[in-house]
Design an enzyme around this catalytic site. Structure first.
Site, PDB file in Angstrom:
ATOM      1  N   GLU A 117      45.841  33.101  52.926  1.00 53.07           N
ATOM      2  CA  GLU A 117      45.668  32.703  51.498  1.00 53.07           C
ATOM      3  C   GLU A 117      46.224  31.230  51.164  1.00 53.07           C
ATOM      4  OE1 GLU A 117      46.915  36.052  48.646  1.00 53.07           O
ATOM      5  OE2 GLU A 117      46.777  36.956  50.501  1.00 53.07           O
ATOM      6  N   SER A 144      55.076  43.207  49.620  1.00 54.39           N
ATOM      7  CA  SER A 144      55.153  42.953  48.322  1.00 54.39           C
ATOM      8  C   SER A 144      56.549  43.418  47.685  1.00 54.39           C
ATOM      9  CB  SER A 144      54.063  44.017  47.527  1.00 54.39           C
ATOM     10  OG  SER A 144      54.448  44.334  46.214  1.00 54.39           O
ATOM     11  N   HIS A 202      24.343  35.973  51.802  1.00 51.82           N
ATOM     12  CA  HIS A 202      24.922  36.531  50.316  1.00 51.82           C
ATOM     13  C   HIS A 202      25.846  37.783  50.453  1.00 51.82           C
ATOM     14  CE1 HIS A 202      20.768  34.509  49.402  1.00 51.82           C
ATOM     15  NE2 HIS A 202      20.544  35.305  50.544  1.00 51.82           N
ATOM     16  N   LYS A 250      52.206  47.396  50.711  1.00 53.51           N
ATOM     17  CA  LYS A 250      51.687  46.047  50.902  1.00 53.51           C
ATOM     18  C   LYS A 250      51.760  45.534  52.272  1.00 53.51           C
ATOM     19  CE  LYS A 250      48.827  44.766  48.538  1.00 53.51           C
ATOM     20  NZ  LYS A 250      48.940  43.945  47.393  1.00 53.51           N
TER      21      LYS A 250
END
Ligand code: ARG
Length: 456
Positions: A290, A277, A156, A283
């Site tokens: 992804e 970024s 979980h 970043k």
């Protein structure tokens, strides 16, 4: 320009309609396979006396010239010639003259395209299988480095019990091993020759299907011509196996993305596999992970797309089947590149072993250890569970953990608890002691790795 199939037509062609019907923008990727198929076919036509040996030789020579041009990217395809088969036939005609027209004796584009697809997929399946195998090797090596790296195990997405990071990696090894087995097992259904099924019903010419199948390296042949020209199960199976494989990569990427976050900081990807970024200078994003997670969507789409194309098709060939190609090419490319990226990313990933370990010290993931400890001392497990649950609640209120509870308090709870409880509660001990077969105990993880190495 006159169509190769234009005999019974006298209406004029419209370029925009030709463009809609054409597959050449994408099926040109089958040039090599189409020529290979034609070479086998023409050799058989000569050998069986359907055409003369001299004609067969002339056609083969012309096809060989086209094969060289294809290898050098020198073929110029046109929409007017619709697809790879008609484009190449036209080029062959330009190369050797009217004898080129004999190549299509006892053949149809229907068995021709099916043959091309079988040849293409067989070749690329083997490449993909090699990449899966390589990635499995990367996983095993990384797991071997991290047998004794302790991390929180989750259910979980909540801390559950501490585990070995090597164990976690080997779980993916298990998934990829099944993926590879599925892909390998599917080869036998790709390795079947439809050549000679002709348009749908076979042919009156005395062809030798065994000869072309053997020549093309196929292991088997379709025994029903209708099935041979309209079967695309082998592609569906590939897309389905690829979907499961991409789902595995996607789950792994999801974990990597979480682990790279400021909250986890379990791993750091090398610069090669990260991006910055354009606005936020600090970043470092796990874009590649992804993207693989995202690209799983297109592979699932390719599967559902083709299932939908085929589900209502009456036998045998229907032009709808032309829609089988782009999804297959897309999945081959997506799976192959995703596997390359995964292997590189995992191989070079930096693991913050201390952070992982520390995450198991400030939590209650050792609660099961205490319950098991009580159970070993004869307290029924259900009762032990209740005792520990109450203690966890008490600790939460006090802002401490189980390892901070003084021995006197433990003994007040139950006199069976002794000094050794503190060692029992340490995450390292918790992992080490999980000797059950397939468990996270170091000995068990080492055993998995040994088996994997032997298998690889
Ligand atoms: N371009 C077609 C395809 O990919 C080739 C087969 C065409 N056959 C036909 N009967 N029109 O499916």
């Amino acid at each position: 320009m006159a169509k190769l199939w234009g005999g019974r037509f006298d209406g004029k062609n419209e370029a925009w309609i030709d463009a809609f019907g054409a597959s050449i923008p994408f099926d040109q990727q089958l040039a090599k396979q189409d020529i290979t198929g034609s070479l086998a076919h023409v050799k058989m036509l000569g050998a069986t006396g359907i055409i003369t040996i001299a004609e067969a030789d002339k056609i083969s020579a012309g096809l060989t010239v086209l094969a060289e041009k294809a290898a050098n990217d020198e073929l110029v395809f046109t929409i007017e010639n619709e697809d790879i088969h008609l484009n190449l036939e036209k080029m062959l005609h330009d190369e050797i003259g009217p004898v080129a027209g004999k190549l299509h004796t006892a053949r149809s584009r229907n068995d021709q395209v099916a043959t091309d697809m079988h040849l293409y997929l067989k070749e690329h399946l083997l490449e993909i299988i090699e990449k899966v195998q390589h990635f499995r090797g990367v996983l095993v090596n990384k797991a071997e480095e991290h047998v004794e790296t302790i991390m929180p195990g989750y259910t979980h997405l909540q801390h559950a019990q501490p585990i070995s990071f090597g164990h976690h990696l080997m779980a993916y090894y298990g998934m990829l091993t099944r993926d590879q087995a599925r892909l390998e097992e599917s080869i036998k259904r790709v390795d079947i020759s439809p050549l000679g099924c002709a348009a749908l019903a076979g042919t009156t010419f005395p062809i030798d299907r065994e000869m072309t199948a053997a020549d093309l390296g196929f292991n088997d042949l379709y025994m029903n011509s209708l099935d041979g020209v309209s079967d695309r199960d082998f592609i569906l199976e590939f897309l389905s196996n690829s979907s499961i494989l991409m789902m595995h990569l996607s789950r792994f990427c999801e974990e990597i993305i979480l682990w790279c976050s400021h909250e986890f900081k379990f791993v750091e990807l090398t610069d090669t596999f990260s991006t910055g970024s354009s606005i936020m200078p600090q970043k470092k994003n796990p874009d590649m992970a992804e993207l693989i997670r995202g690209k799983s969507g297109r592979v699932f789409g390719d599967l559902v797309g083709l299932l939908t194309v085929i589900k209502g098709l009456p036998l045998a060939y229907n032009k709808d089947l032309q829609e089988d190609k782009e999804g297959m090419f897309d999945t081959v490319h997506t799976v192959a590149t995703s596997l390359d990226i995964m292997a590189g990313m995992i191989d070079t990933m930096k693991v913050n072993t201390q952070v992982m370990h520390d995450a198991t010290e400030k939590d209650f993931s050792n609660a099961t250890e205490l319950a098991d400890y009580l159970a070993t001392k004869g307290i029924p497990f259900r009762q032990a569970h209740e005792i520990v649950g109450k203690l966890v609640l008490d600790c939460t209120q006090k802002g401490i953990y189980l390892q901070d509870v003084p021995l006197a308090d433990y003994q007040a709870i139950n006199s069976v608890i002794e000094e050794d409880i503190y060692d029992t509660l340490s995450s390292k001990t918790a992992v080490t002691r999980r000797h059950s077969l397939g468990g996270t105990g170091f000995d068990q993880v080492k055993k998995q790795i040994e088996l994997a190495k032997a298998a690889l």
